[in-house]
Structures are given as C-alpha cells and as structure tokens.
Design a protein around this motif. Structure first.
Motif, PDB file in Angstrom:
ATOM      1  N   SER A 207       9.831  -7.425 -21.699  1.00 28.12           N
ATOM      2  CA  SER A 207       9.148  -6.184 -21.353  1.00 28.12           C
ATOM      3  C   SER A 207       8.060  -6.512 -20.338  1.00 28.12           C
ATOM      4  O   SER A 207       7.623  -7.653 -20.219  1.00 28.12           O
ATOM      5  CB  SER A 207       8.558  -5.516 -22.602  1.00 28.12           C
ATOM      6  N   ASP A 208       7.632  -5.496 -19.570  1.00 26.44           N
ATOM      7  CA  ASP A 208       6.574  -5.692 -18.591  1.00 26.44           C
ATOM      8  C   ASP A 208       5.211  -5.526 -19.272  1.00 26.44           C
ATOM      9  O   ASP A 208       5.114  -5.003 -20.372  1.00 26.44           O
ATOM     10  CB  ASP A 208       6.733  -4.700 -17.441  1.00 26.44           C
ATOM     11  N   TYR A 209       4.153  -5.943 -18.581  1.00 28.54           N
ATOM     12  CA  TYR A 209       2.861  -6.068 -19.248  1.00 28.54           C
ATOM     13  C   TYR A 209       1.857  -4.955 -18.963  1.00 28.54           C
ATOM     14  O   TYR A 209       1.005  -4.669 -19.791  1.00 28.54           O
ATOM     15  CB  TYR A 209       2.187  -7.392 -18.851  1.00 28.54           C
ATOM     16  N   GLY A 210       1.913  -4.351 -17.777  1.00 29.57           N
ATOM     17  CA  GLY A 210       0.846  -3.486 -17.322  1.00 29.57           C
ATOM     18  C   GLY A 210       0.996  -2.030 -17.706  1.00 29.57           C
ATOM     19  O   GLY A 210       1.283  -1.682 -18.860  1.00 29.57           O
ATOM     20  N   SER A 211       0.795  -1.144 -16.717  1.00 29.42           N
ATOM     21  CA  SER A 211       0.893   0.297 -16.949  1.00 29.42           C
ATOM     22  C   SER A 211       2.295   0.804 -16.652  1.00 29.42           C
ATOM     23  O   SER A 211       2.983   1.302 -17.539  1.00 29.42           O
ATOM     24  CB  SER A 211      -0.139   1.032 -16.089  1.00 29.42           C
ATOM     25  N   ILE A 212       2.718   0.713 -15.395  1.00 38.71           N
ATOM     26  CA  ILE A 212       4.073   1.096 -15.009  1.00 38.71           C
ATOM     27  C   ILE A 212       4.620   0.083 -14.015  1.00 38.71           C
ATOM     28  O   ILE A 212       3.854  -0.665 -13.394  1.00 38.71           O
ATOM     29  CB  ILE A 212       4.131   2.514 -14.383  1.00 38.71           C
ATOM     30  N   THR A 213       5.933   0.062 -13.866  1.00 39.70           N
ATOM     31  CA  THR A 213       6.599  -0.748 -12.853  1.00 39.70           C
ATOM     32  C   THR A 213       7.493   0.161 -12.032  1.00 39.70           C
ATOM     33  O   THR A 213       8.244   0.971 -12.580  1.00 39.70           O
ATOM     34  CB  THR A 213       7.450  -1.862 -13.488  1.00 39.70           C
ATOM     35  N   ILE A 214       7.396   0.020 -10.714  1.00 43.59           N
ATOM     36  CA  ILE A 214       8.279   0.726  -9.786  1.00 43.59           C
ATOM     37  C   ILE A 214       9.287  -0.292  -9.279  1.00 43.59           C
ATOM     38  O   ILE A 214       8.901  -1.333  -8.744  1.00 43.59           O
ATOM     39  CB  ILE A 214       7.486   1.332  -8.614  1.00 43.59           C
ATOM     40  N   LEU A 215      10.572  -0.013  -9.443  1.00 36.85           N
ATOM     41  CA  LEU A 215      11.609  -0.994  -9.123  1.00 36.85           C
ATOM     42  C   LEU A 215      12.553  -0.480  -8.043  1.00 36.85           C
ATOM     43  O   LEU A 215      13.064   0.642  -8.121  1.00 36.85           O
ATOM     44  CB  LEU A 215      12.425  -1.332 -10.373  1.00 36.85           C
TER      45      LEU A 215
ATOM     46  N   LEU B  67      -3.623  16.483 -19.499  1.00 36.79           N
ATOM     47  CA  LEU B  67      -4.931  15.978 -19.097  1.00 36.79           C
ATOM     48  C   LEU B  67      -5.157  16.296 -17.620  1.00 36.79           C
ATOM     49  O   LEU B  67      -4.208  16.602 -16.896  1.00 36.79           O
ATOM     50  CB  LEU B  67      -4.997  14.467 -19.320  1.00 36.79           C
ATOM     51  N   PRO B  68      -6.393  16.215 -17.136  1.00 35.28           N
ATOM     52  CA  PRO B  68      -6.632  16.389 -15.697  1.00 35.28           C
ATOM     53  C   PRO B  68      -5.809  15.391 -14.885  1.00 35.28           C
ATOM     54  O   PRO B  68      -5.605  14.251 -15.321  1.00 35.28           O
ATOM     55  CB  PRO B  68      -8.136  16.118 -15.559  1.00 35.28           C
ATOM     56  N   GLU B  69      -5.346  15.804 -13.712  1.00 34.80           N
ATOM     57  CA  GLU B  69      -4.475  14.950 -12.902  1.00 34.80           C
ATOM     58  C   GLU B  69      -5.069  13.584 -12.598  1.00 34.80           C
ATOM     59  O   GLU B  69      -4.351  12.602 -12.451  1.00 34.80           O
ATOM     60  CB  GLU B  69      -4.128  15.644 -11.582  1.00 34.80           C
ATOM     61  N   ASP B  70      -6.374  13.502 -12.472  1.00 38.29           N
ATOM     62  CA  ASP B  70      -7.003  12.242 -12.089  1.00 38.29           C
ATOM     63  C   ASP B  70      -7.375  11.371 -13.280  1.00 38.29           C
ATOM     64  O   ASP B  70      -8.086  10.374 -13.140  1.00 38.29           O
ATOM     65  CB  ASP B  70      -8.242  12.508 -11.236  1.00 38.29           C
ATOM     66  N   TYR B  71      -6.881  11.713 -14.482  1.00 42.08           N
ATOM     67  CA  TYR B  71      -7.267  10.962 -15.677  1.00 42.08           C
ATOM     68  C   TYR B  71      -6.923   9.478 -15.542  1.00 42.08           C
ATOM     69  O   TYR B  71      -7.782   8.606 -15.734  1.00 42.08           O
ATOM     70  CB  TYR B  71      -6.591  11.535 -16.921  1.00 42.08           C
ATOM     71  N   PHE B  72      -5.688   9.150 -15.224  1.00 38.77           N
ATOM     72  CA  PHE B  72      -5.284   7.743 -15.135  1.00 38.77           C
ATOM     73  C   PHE B  72      -5.798   7.092 -13.857  1.00 38.77           C
ATOM     74  O   PHE B  72      -6.034   5.881 -13.816  1.00 38.77           O
ATOM     75  CB  PHE B  72      -3.767   7.615 -15.221  1.00 38.77           C
ATOM     76  N   ALA B  73      -5.956   7.886 -12.797  1.00 39.42           N
ATOM     77  CA  ALA B  73      -6.435   7.329 -11.531  1.00 39.42           C
ATOM     78  C   ALA B  73      -7.789   6.678 -11.687  1.00 39.42           C
ATOM     79  O   ALA B  73      -8.092   5.663 -11.045  1.00 39.42           O
ATOM     80  CB  ALA B  73      -6.491   8.434 -10.474  1.00 39.42           C
ATOM     81  N   ALA B  74      -8.619   7.236 -12.557  1.00 45.07           N
ATOM     82  CA  ALA B  74      -9.956   6.676 -12.770  1.00 45.07           C
ATOM     83  C   ALA B  74      -9.909   5.267 -13.347  1.00 45.07           C
ATOM     84  O   ALA B  74     -10.847   4.486 -13.171  1.00 45.07           O
ATOM     85  CB  ALA B  74     -10.749   7.597 -13.707  1.00 45.07           C
ATOM     86  N   PHE B  75      -8.804   4.921 -14.007  1.00 45.27           N
ATOM     87  CA  PHE B  75      -8.642   3.588 -14.594  1.00 45.27           C
ATOM     88  C   PHE B  75      -7.822   2.651 -13.696  1.00 45.27           C
ATOM     89  O   PHE B  75      -7.601   1.492 -14.053  1.00 45.27           O
ATOM     90  CB  PHE B  75      -7.948   3.697 -15.959  1.00 45.27           C
ATOM     91  N   HIS B  76      -7.359   3.164 -12.550  1.00 44.33           N
ATOM     92  CA  HIS B  76      -6.543   2.374 -11.626  1.00 44.33           C
ATOM     93  C   HIS B  76      -7.124   2.422 -10.212  1.00 44.33           C
ATOM     94  O   HIS B  76      -6.397   2.432  -9.225  1.00 44.33           O
ATOM     95  CB  HIS B  76      -5.098   2.896 -11.606  1.00 44.33           C
TER      96      HIS B  76
ATOM     97  N   LYS C  25       0.073   6.385  -7.398  1.00 49.72           N
ATOM     98  CA  LYS C  25      -0.900   7.450  -7.613  1.00 49.72           C
ATOM     99  C   LYS C  25      -0.214   8.751  -8.014  1.00 49.72           C
ATOM    100  O   LYS C  25      -0.681   9.458  -8.916  1.00 49.72           O
ATOM    101  CB  LYS C  25      -1.726   7.664  -6.346  1.00 49.72           C
ATOM    102  N   GLY C  26       0.906   9.067  -7.349  1.00 49.70           N
ATOM    103  CA  GLY C  26       1.628  10.287  -7.667  1.00 49.70           C
ATOM    104  C   GLY C  26       2.209  10.264  -9.068  1.00 49.70           C
ATOM    105  O   GLY C  26       2.146  11.260  -9.798  1.00 49.70           O
TER     106      GLY C  26
ATOM    107  N   TRP D 128       0.819  -1.206   0.000  1.00 49.87           N
ATOM    108  CA  TRP D 128       0.000   0.000   0.000  1.00 49.87           C
ATOM    109  C   TRP D 128       0.858   1.263   0.000  1.00 49.87           C
ATOM    110  O   TRP D 128       0.427   2.308  -0.525  1.00 49.87           O
ATOM    111  CB  TRP D 128      -0.968  -0.009   1.166  1.00 49.87           C
ATOM    112  N   THR D 129       2.065   1.189   0.532  1.00 53.84           N
ATOM    113  CA  THR D 129       2.994   2.312   0.428  1.00 53.84           C
ATOM    114  C   THR D 129       3.345   2.563  -1.029  1.00 53.84           C
ATOM    115  O   THR D 129       3.352   3.709  -1.505  1.00 53.84           O
ATOM    116  CB  THR D 129       4.272   2.034   1.240  1.00 53.84           C
ATOM    117  N   CYS D 130       3.623   1.495  -1.768  1.00 46.18           N
ATOM    118  CA  CYS D 130       3.928   1.621  -3.198  1.00 46.18           C
ATOM    119  C   CYS D 130       2.704   2.094  -3.983  1.00 46.18           C
ATOM    120  O   CYS D 130       2.838   2.817  -4.982  1.00 46.18           O
ATOM    121  CB  CYS D 130       4.419   0.292  -3.758  1.00 46.18           C
ATOM    122  N   ASN D 131       1.519   1.681  -3.535  1.00 49.53           N
ATOM    123  CA  ASN D 131       0.298   2.124  -4.200  1.00 49.53           C
ATOM    124  C   ASN D 131       0.156   3.642  -4.154  1.00 49.53           C
ATOM    125  O   ASN D 131      -0.292   4.267  -5.132  1.00 49.53           O
ATOM    126  CB  ASN D 131      -0.910   1.447  -3.545  1.00 49.53           C
ATOM    127  N   GLU D 132       0.548   4.256  -3.049  1.00 46.17           N
ATOM    128  CA  GLU D 132       0.513   5.715  -2.951  1.00 46.17           C
ATOM    129  C   GLU D 132       1.520   6.340  -3.913  1.00 46.17           C
ATOM    130  O   GLU D 132       1.252   7.382  -4.518  1.00 46.17           O
ATOM    131  CB  GLU D 132       0.781   6.147  -1.508  1.00 46.17           C
TER     132      GLU D 132
END
Length: 340
Positions: free
Chosen positions: A215-223, A174-183, A162-163, A155-159
């Motif tokens: 390559s990775d599959y999703g939206s982004i990867t935090i490593l 785009l509005p800041e919350d554009y991608f958040a609505a899909f995640h 979001k950023g 959940w720390t990584c989840n925050e």
C-alpha cells in the motif's frame, strides 16, 4: 443535480469518474460524491477528462524511456542516497525492497510481512527548493532538458492534486480548501518507474518480484500507466483475490494511501495493490517478460502539521481510532523500512 458521473468498468469494480463536470462547475458535488464513494468501497478510481494534457503525459514517458535506456554507469551518476528517508535520484533494479502485505498497513495491526526485492529501476524527484530533501540531478551534459521536464511535470501534477483534494473535501461536506490547508508545501514525489524486460525464469525466484503487494503511505497517489498494464488491486470483500486495473486510454488512476485512510478514521480504504507479471514473449533466447513503464505521483500532507481525524468521520457511536499525528513522523518511518 444530475446523477453522479460514475460507471463501472467492464472487468473491475474500480469506478470511472468523468472529472469534467467538476472542472467546469456543472456538477462539482456529483463528481466529489462519486470519487469519495469509490475511495470508500475500493480505494481506487479512474478519472477521465482530468485536464492534464495528453501530449505532456506522453512526453514524460518519452523522457523516462530515454533515461532508463542510458548505460548503467551513467544512470548511477545521480544515485539514490543510502538513507531510505531521502527519496531522490536513481535506484537500480533490486535496490529497493517492499514489505509484502495482505492488507493496508496501520498502527494497530501487528504483522511481519515478507520482504521482497523489486526487479525495477526508478528515478525520484521532488520540488526543487525542498531543503530537507534536495533533488539529485545528473551532471551537465547528460540528458539535457531532463531536469526541466521533470520539474514541469511535477508542478503539472501538483495542480491535479489540488483539484482532487478539493473534490474530496466536498465529498466529506467540508469547505473545498479543507485538505489544501494541510498540503500547502507540496511535499510530493514524482517517480519514474521502469520494469526491465527479463527472462521469465527470474520471477520464479520467490525473493524477486515485479512489485509485490503493498500500500502507499501518503494522502493520494496519481498514477500514469503505459499500455502494458499489470496493476491489480486486492478485493476488499475477498482478501487474497486481486482485481485487474487495466490502462484506460485518456484516464489516470488515483488511489487513497495509508495516511489518508488513518486521517479518515478508516472510512476511506487504502487498498493493497501489486504489479502482476504480464504475459511472456517467446524469443530466440527463451521466454521474456516485456518492459513496463509507469509514473506515480505521490502526494503527502505537510510533514510538520499534526492532523486529527476528519470532521464527520467519528462520533460517540464510532469513536476515533487514531490519535493525532504528523505526516512526516508517520511516512518517514514507513519509507526508511524500504531501504534497510
């Protein structure tokens, strides 16, 4: 507005972006533009001053080391299911295979990538209330506190995710919350990875690898990387040549993944990357490859939501390359292939 807080690292073309001006509001647009530009040029970016507590990151690495130091018969008490679509629990070395790629995957390219077995072990965690893919934990009494530490770090990584998604939205104007609505469902995956110390001769087998190009599959990867390093990114301007992405103290690495590349109508790059073999160590038993630990956090869009190309990435002169699709349909097909 100040200049975008971006500098090139000495040995790579992966940019380093100071995330602090986004967090404190002093230059949100500059940071957003810098991240998106790095994603467009190479698909990767270092973030410094990212807001994740270093002591929490260090603690998660310690939990990872404790887990992988357990006897194999204990580690296998929380086994990864046979189904490749259920990415939870423990996978022993060689259990997963990776389809070796020379460029990021997409649905319009026909390729028959070489398949290699990975010499690594991992443990995967998702959100605790995700009924479609429940977590697999060890019995009570084995590694007390491990479950709680994993979920807290998840959940720390989840925050952090979001950023980063807010910054990407700003980068696309785009509005800041554009991608958040899909995640909104946090359908993400925390993976603890260990590359065991092995004789150098083992990696001479072409069917084995630390981890081959992929390559990775999703939206982004935090490593999160340890100090051993080994990550390399394929140069988009010179296919087949790889650029080192060494650990930078206090930083995290973020990369765009295949679904985001598709979503962006290929304006963002999902770059092929690999883990190279680090220099061997001479021991009484011969040449040995040292252990390596890393912690990727894979972020994906809500599986049931169908997305179309991001506004501003297509026009009459640059039409959409992809039809609308859901993240679930796309990513599941990719994950299943890794366990066949």
């Amino acid at each position: 507005m100040t200049a975008a807080p971006t500098t090139a690292t000495a040995s790579t073309t992966v940019k380093t972006v100071d995330f602090a001006p986004f967090l404190d509001g002093s230059d949100r647009q500059g940071v957003a533009d810098a991240i998106l530009e790095s994603f467009k040029s190479i698909g990767f970016v270092y973030l410094t001053n990212h807001g994740l507590p270093q002591d929490k990151i260090a603690s998660m690495f310690e939990w990872s080391k404790q887990l992988f130091a357990l006897p194999m018969e204990i580690k296998q008490l929380a086994p990864h299911p046979e189904s490749g679509a259920h990415h939870r629990g423990y996978s022993a070395p060689g259990r997963e295979k990776v389809q070796k790629r020379t460029h990021a995957g997409n649905d319009t390219t026909e390729e028959r990538p070489e398949v290699q077995r990975d010499i690594k072990e991992n443990f995967e965690v998702g959100r605790e209330d995700y009924e479609e893919m429940p977590n697999i934990w060890y019995p009570d009494g084995i590694l007390p506190g491990f479950k709680e530490a994993c979920l807290d770090f998840y959940w720390t990584c989840n925050e952090m995710e979001k950023g980063i998604l807010k910054a990407l939205a700003l980068g696309f104007n785009l509005p800041e919350d554009y991608f958040a609505a899909f995640h909104s469902n946090s359908e993400n995956q925390l993976r603890l990875l260990h590359y065991p110390s092995i004789p150098a001769s083992v990696l001479e087998d072409k069917e084995a690898s630390r981890i081959p190009s992929h390559s990775d599959y999703g939206s982004i990867t935090i490593l999160f990387q340890d100090d051993v390093g080994g990550l390399e990114v394929e140069d988009p301007n010179s296919p087949g040549n790889y650029i080192p992405v060494p650990p930078v103290p206090g930083s995290i690495v973020v990369n765009a993944a295949d679904f985001l590349m598709r979503w962006s109508n290929d304006t963002i790059k999902s770059t092929v990357h690999r883990v190279r073999t680090p220099p061997y160590i001479e021991t009484d038993s011969g040449k040995m490859i040292p252990s390596r630990y890393s912690i990727p956090y894979f972020c994906g869009a809500d599986s049931s939501v169908v997305v179309d190309c991001i506004p501003g990435t297509w026009s009459a002169d640059r039409p959409k390359r992809y039809s609308p699709t859901s993240a679930g349909e796309y990513i599941t097909s990719r994950l299943v292939a890794n366990y066949k």
